[in-house]
Design a protein around this motif. Structure first.
Motif, PDB file in Angstrom:
ATOM      1  N   ALA A 179       0.827  -1.203   0.000  1.00 31.88           N
ATOM      2  CA  ALA A 179       0.000   0.000   0.000  1.00 31.88           C
ATOM      3  C   ALA A 179       0.868   1.263   0.000  1.00 31.88           C
ATOM      4  CB  ALA A 179      -0.916   0.002   1.212  1.00 31.88           C
ATOM      5  N   HIS A 180       0.415   2.274  -0.702  1.00 32.05           N
ATOM      6  CA  HIS A 180       1.180   3.509  -0.842  1.00 32.05           C
ATOM      7  C   HIS A 180       1.483   4.244   0.467  1.00 32.05           C
ATOM      8  CE1 HIS A 180       1.479   3.630  -5.217  1.00 32.05           C
ATOM      9  NE2 HIS A 180       0.319   3.007  -5.202  1.00 32.05           N
ATOM     10  N   PRO A 181       0.612   4.207   1.473  1.00 29.43           N
ATOM     11  CA  PRO A 181       0.942   4.958   2.700  1.00 29.43           C
ATOM     12  C   PRO A 181       2.261   4.547   3.368  1.00 29.43           C
ATOM     13  CG  PRO A 181      -1.377   4.375   2.686  1.00 29.43           C
ATOM     14  CD  PRO A 181      -0.739   3.671   1.517  1.00 29.43           C
ATOM     15  N   VAL A 182       2.717   3.325   3.168  1.00 24.62           N
ATOM     16  CA  VAL A 182       3.960   2.899   3.816  1.00 24.62           C
ATOM     17  C   VAL A 182       5.202   3.279   3.011  1.00 24.62           C
ATOM     18  CG1 VAL A 182       2.799   0.983   4.964  1.00 24.62           C
ATOM     19  CG2 VAL A 182       4.046   0.557   2.838  1.00 24.62           C
ATOM     20  N   LEU A 183       5.015   3.974   1.894  1.00 25.34           N
ATOM     21  CA  LEU A 183       6.136   4.305   1.019  1.00 25.34           C
ATOM     22  C   LEU A 183       6.729   5.682   1.293  1.00 25.34           C
ATOM     23  CD1 LEU A 183       4.646   2.928  -2.311  1.00 25.34           C
ATOM     24  CD2 LEU A 183       6.101   1.754  -0.659  1.00 25.34           C
ATOM     25  N   GLU A 184       6.412   6.244   2.439  1.00 20.81           N
ATOM     26  CA  GLU A 184       6.915   7.572   2.783  1.00 20.81           C
ATOM     27  C   GLU A 184       8.414   7.587   3.027  1.00 20.81           C
ATOM     28  OE1 GLU A 184       4.700   8.788   6.156  1.00 20.81           O
ATOM     29  OE2 GLU A 184       2.820   8.933   5.047  1.00 20.81           O
ATOM     30  N   SER A 185       8.924   6.502   3.606  1.00 16.46           N
ATOM     31  CA  SER A 185      10.340   6.470   3.955  1.00 16.46           C
ATOM     32  C   SER A 185      10.832   5.024   4.006  1.00 16.46           C
ATOM     33  CB  SER A 185      10.566   7.126   5.320  1.00 16.46           C
ATOM     34  OG  SER A 185      10.035   6.309   6.346  1.00 16.46           O
TER      35      SER A 185
END
Length: 161
Positions: free
Chosen positions: A27-33
């Motif tokens: 999921a995209h939300p975990v791709l912040e860092s």
């Protein structure tokens, strides 16, 4: 910095469960860092940890491998850190000093992070030196070398109908 949700081409986790490769979208939300991605990868039940592969804006990729408390990172192009939050966090995670506008497109991190799975540092370096390839093509080549190419291609939409 560009918004990650707008630029992510795909993000997948690959792991072996009872010796069989599994590939799942991330999921995209975990791709912040790198930290949030590594935390998400630790949830997968892999025998030897999990490998996260993220391609961004047809420009660069990040591979994050977690096994227990260990996190290893490879960024395909350090210059992406000027524009993308995930790339910037990879540079920070790797402890690379400040970059300037004249830096070359070079990889950073652990070229041998997949060595024990079949993609050794020399092979990775040769692949990363091929500026004709897009990130999805490079990651597909890596997935094939590791033994889950068809699963990867299906997961990211590279398989023709």
């Amino acid at each position: 910095m560009a918004d990650m949700a707008d630029g992510v081409d795909f993000a997948v986790a690959a792991y072996r469960e009872e010796g069989v490769w599994q590939v799942q979208s991330i999921a995209h939300p975990v791709l912040e860092s790198v930290d949030t991605l590594a935390h998400a990868l630790r949830r997968f039940p892999g025998d030897g940890g999990a490998v996260g592969m993220v391609a961004v804006d047809e420009d660069f990729f990040v591979i994050v491998r977690v096994a227990g408390a260990s996190t290893r990172v490879l960024l395909s192009d350090v210059t992406a850190a000027d524009e993308w939050e995930l790339a910037s966090s990879a540079v920070e995670f790797l402890g690379i000093p400040g970059l300037d506008d004249e830096d070359e497109q070079v990889p950073a991190g652990d070229l041998d992070l997949l060595g024990d799975l079949g993609m050794h540092a020399m092979d990775m370096g040769v692949l990363l030196d091929d500026f004709e390839l897009y990130p999805d093509e490079m990651l597909s080549d890596i997935a094939r070398k590791l033994g889950f190419g068809p699963l990867f291609d299906d997961a990211v939409g590279l398989t023709s109908a």
